[in-house]
Design an enzyme around this catalytic site. Structure first.
Site, short mmCIF file in Angstrom:
data_model
loop_
_atom_site.label_atom_id
_atom_site.label_comp_id
_atom_site.label_asym_id
_atom_site.label_seq_id
_atom_site.Cartn_x
_atom_site.Cartn_y
_atom_site.Cartn_z
N SER A 129 0.85 -1.19 0.00
CA SER A 129 0.00 0.00 0.00
C SER A 129 0.88 1.24 0.00
O SER A 129 1.97 1.24 0.60
CB SER A 129 -0.91 0.02 1.23
N TYR A 142 -2.04 -0.18 10.15
CA TYR A 142 -2.10 -0.61 8.74
C TYR A 142 -0.82 -0.19 8.02
O TYR A 142 -0.20 -0.99 7.30
CB TYR A 142 -3.32 0.00 8.07
#
Length: 267
Positions: A129, A142
């Site tokens: 990501s 995250y």
């Protein structure tokens, strides 16, 4: 012979889009899902796999090899989102996120590497990501799990290069998928010191996903990477400003970059 592609987390979102696109290009695609029996009308077979379960991983990999005799491309796509003030996220949810986003992909790679080494060929694509390149407020866990996978990939890539195996990272920005629905959201606690800033940031994050890019862009990018005999270490796929934010982090002083992030999230 057609290349055999193994994709984790392929029942929805980016994984499903990648699988369908590669299937349309003539690849033999095997996807995975924790509950494949709940999925109907998949254009490629789905195998039961939970990336938090080592035995489940080994069983799924063995099934693909048994059916096809090889694995050419492994796409570590399975992952989950998590949001919240780090102080208020339950420790068990932090551990679950790392089990899914980091330890799971590592176990998948450990399970497939003997076969790829035997073939003296293969490509592993880890879906990370853009958030993994920076610590984002209320997405810190995250960011950390995806950033850790980026670094593991860099190291493992060098360890297996002599075996004819390629490994690369693909870091997407915001795409219009159902990832927000599957996230763990730390609850908004009435009267919490974080109630107002976390609430507004959470709303902004969901809006970014809803207005995100078409996941077919990721599918096309993955297809191009598979066609490349010498893939790069890192790829970033997403809106210009999301990719540019990584450049800014590299060139700006830390505190200036932090100030930009805080202004963006209205903190």
């Amino acid at each position: 012979m057609s290349k055999v592609v193994f994709i984790t987390g392929a029942s929805s979102g980016i994984g499903k889009s990648i699988g369908e696109f590669l299937h349309s290009k003539g690849f033999v695609v095997y996807g995975t899902s924790r509950n494949p029996e709940r999925i109907s009308h998949s254009v490629f077979p789905l195998i039961a796999l939970d990336v938090r379960d080592k035995n489940s991983i080994q069983s799924a990999v063995a099934e693909v090899i048994s059916k096809s005799g090889k694995i050419d491309v492994v796409i570590n796509n399975a992952g989950v989102g998590i949001t919240g003030p780090i102080e208020e996220i339950p420790t068990e949810e932090i551990k679950n996120n790392f089990e899914t986003n980091l330890f799971g992909p590592i176990e998948v790679m450990k399970a497939v590497l003997p076969q790829l080494r035997l073939q003296h060929s293969g490509l592993i694509i880890n879906i990370t990501s853009i958030a993994g390149y920076m610590g984002l407020p209320y997405r810190g866990i995250y960011s950390a799990s995806k950033g850790a996978l980026e670094l593991v990939t860099e190291a493992l890539r060098m360890e297996v290069k002599s075996f004819g195996i390629h490994i690369t990272n693909v870091a997407p920005g915001d795409f219009a998928t159902n990832i927000a629905a599957g996230r763990f959201h730390a609850p908004l606690v009435k009267g919490s010191a974080y109630e107002i800033p976390y609430g507004s940031t959470l709303k902004m994050m969901d809006e970014h996903v809803d207005s995100g890019s078409n996941p077919n862009e990721m599918a096309e990018a993955i297809y191009a990477i598979i066609q490349n005999p010498n893939p790069k270490i890192h790829y970033k796929i997403g809106a210009f400003m999301q990719k540019f934010s990584i450049v800014l982090k590299r060139i700006l002083p830390d505190k200036m970059y932090e100030k930009l992030l805080m202004k963006h999230y209205k903190l």
